[in-house]
Structures are given as C-alpha cells and as structure tokens.
Motif scaffolding. Structure first.
Motif, PDB file in Angstrom:
ATOM      1  N   LEU A  41      -3.340   4.869   5.939  1.00  0.00           N
ATOM      2  CA  LEU A  41      -2.306   5.282   4.981  1.00  0.00           C
ATOM      3  C   LEU A  41      -1.328   6.246   5.633  1.00  0.00           C
ATOM      4  O   LEU A  41      -0.106   6.100   5.510  1.00  0.00           O
ATOM      5  N   GLY A  43       0.810  -1.208   0.000  1.00  0.00           N
ATOM      6  CA  GLY A  43       0.000   0.000   0.000  1.00  0.00           C
ATOM      7  C   GLY A  43       0.844   1.260   0.000  1.00  0.00           C
ATOM      8  O   GLY A  43       0.624   2.179  -0.797  1.00  0.00           O
ATOM      9  N   VAL A  44       1.826   1.333   0.905  1.00  0.00           N
ATOM     10  CA  VAL A  44       2.705   2.503   0.961  1.00  0.00           C
ATOM     11  C   VAL A  44       3.534   2.601  -0.311  1.00  0.00           C
ATOM     12  O   VAL A  44       3.765   3.706  -0.829  1.00  0.00           O
ATOM     13  N   SER A  55      -3.970   2.531  -2.004  1.00  0.00           N
ATOM     14  CA  SER A  55      -3.308   1.636  -1.060  1.00  0.00           C
ATOM     15  C   SER A  55      -4.236   0.583  -0.483  1.00  0.00           C
ATOM     16  O   SER A  55      -3.787  -0.325   0.218  1.00  0.00           O
ATOM     17  N   ARG A  58       2.617   1.748  -3.299  1.00  0.00           N
ATOM     18  CA  ARG A  58       1.768   2.312  -4.356  1.00  0.00           C
ATOM     19  C   ARG A  58       1.582   3.808  -4.170  1.00  0.00           C
ATOM     20  O   ARG A  58       1.579   4.577  -5.149  1.00  0.00           O
ATOM     21  N   ALA A  59       1.442   4.241  -2.922  1.00  0.00           N
ATOM     22  CA  ALA A  59       1.291   5.678  -2.665  1.00  0.00           C
ATOM     23  C   ALA A  59       2.562   6.435  -3.060  1.00  0.00           C
ATOM     24  O   ALA A  59       2.496   7.494  -3.700  1.00  0.00           O
TER      25      ALA A  59
END
Length: 248
Positions: free
Chosen positions: A179, A147-148, A172, A150-151
């Motif tokens: 997030l 997730g992180v 994410s 992708r951010a």
C-alpha cells in the motif's frame, strides 16, 4: 489571497482550481508534468487534487495573488456534464491577457463595496479566457489502481478519524508495504502526508464557515491548535488566525 514569502511549500493539493499571477521574484515547483519555473507576470495554475510544491528560486522572496475556484463553478460555466474531467494544461503560462483579466477580477473581488454585477463580470471574463486557452478534456490515461483509490477515498471522506497503514492496506487488499509503495508511486506523497493535508483542507473549510481555529483543529482531527497551525502554515503559508481575519 495575496502572499509574499520565502517559504518552501511541501507537496500538497487543493480542493479547487487555482489561478494566480506571480507579482515579483521567481519560483520553482514540482507539478504533474514535472519541474516548472515561474517569474514575474507569469500565470500560475493548478488542478483540483493535483499534487505540487513550491520554493523560491535562489532562495529569495516571491509574491503572488491567487484565487481558488470551486470545480462546480467551472462545470456551470462549461454547461457540460463532463466538466469534472477537464484539467488545466500547464501549471505556468506566459499569457498577458489572462494575467490582466485575473488582476481585474482580483481587484473587483477584493474591493470593499464593489457591485456584485461588476464582480461577476470580472470573474466570468477571466474564466472565459482560461477555458478558451488553458483547459482541455484530456485523453483518458491509465486508471488508478483500485487499492490506492480505496485508500484515498477513505482518507478523503473521513480525514478527522485516525488511520493506520494496516487499515488502509486491508481496504486495498494488499500488504502495508504494498500500500505504501503504491500510494507514493501514484499520488506522489505518503498516506500520512495526504491525511494531514486533507485535515488542513477540512479545517480551512470549517474556519471559513465561522468556527474558531481551536475548534476547527479538533473537528478536523488535529490533537490541538498548535499542530493545525504548523500544518496550515506549511500548506498555505499563513496561520489559521490570519486566514480567518482575511475572510473578514
């Protein structure tokens, strides 16, 4: 780049490998291995993307010279497809031989009219010492959370575009709170601080290509040149105008 400053640099990162020598004064900084201190003659180093800060020790002025090296250059010198995985071991080192090689390379690279061969030899000699003594291919640590990652990818690829916690959280697959908490834990700074730094790095690249600071500000996502200037000074210690002038 030569700087003398009492400026407190907030947590930030650079696109390339950084190597320099503290000329005078002393500095304390936060790094990937924790708090470190550097004094006159110490070599200071940083990896691409490594979050760090810097403040003068006891509030005085400190001065240093710094070179930032393209990771592709390091990979070429290693002649190794895994070069992207290497990292500098320590952010501060007492290494007189490397410091001497750095000063020689810095002088050649900044000397007007220096022979290209002399510049190349000096730089490669510094890299050779750096690679022998201070760079390793580290063992794989914990993988960053998807997730992180992708951010960060979204902010890295399009820093000039507006972003929101809701957008990054959706990418994410988590909540805005999740997030934000995960990003700070893994990266060391908030998504907004990361975005501003990505914009500053983009603006610096655009200025290096010849774009005036006012145009670079808008192209990199700042609402005007004054906002870029404040962020640029916080991150690099000089104004965009001075940076452009130093490029010649």
């Amino acid at each position: 780049m030569t700087i003398a400053s009492d400026h407190h640099f907030p947590r930030h990162s650079h696109d390339g490998f950084g190597i320099g020598v503290l000329s005078f004064g002393a500095q304390r900084s936060w790094s990937g291995i924790g708090a470190v201190e550097a004094g006159p003659g110490d070599v200071i180093m940083v990896n691409p993307g490594e979050i760090h800060d810097g403040m003068p020790f006891d509030g005085g002025v400190r001065g240093w010279r710094m070179l930032y090296l393209d990771p592709a250059l390091m990979a070429a010198e290693l002649a190794d497809e895994t070069a992207a995985e290497i990292e500098i071991v320590r952010p501060v080192a007492r290494d007189p031989r490397l410091a001497g090689a750095f000063h020689h390379a810095f002088a050649r690279l900044t000397e007007p009219g220096a022979e290209p061969l002399a510049r190349e030899e000096a730089l490669v000699g510094t890299l050779a010492h750096l690679l022998r003594r201070h760079i390793v291919k580290p063992p794989r640590g914990p993988e960053p959370s998807p997730g992180v990652a992708r951010a960060r990818k979204r902010l890295d690829e399009a820093p000039e575009l507006p972003a929101s916690l809701a957008e990054l959280a959706a990418l994410s697959g988590t909540t805005r709170f999740g997030l934000l908490r995960g990003f700070v834990r893994e990266v060391g700074i908030t998504p907004h601080a990361y975005l501003v730094q990505a914009r500053v790095r983009l603006a610096r690249r655009l200025i290096a290509r010849g774009l005036p600071p006012a145009e670079a500000a808008l192209a990199s996502g700042f609402c005007d040149q004054s906002h870029l200037t404040r962020a640029f000074v916080r991150q690099f210690g000089i104004t965009p105008g001075r940076y452009r002038a130093a490029l010649g």
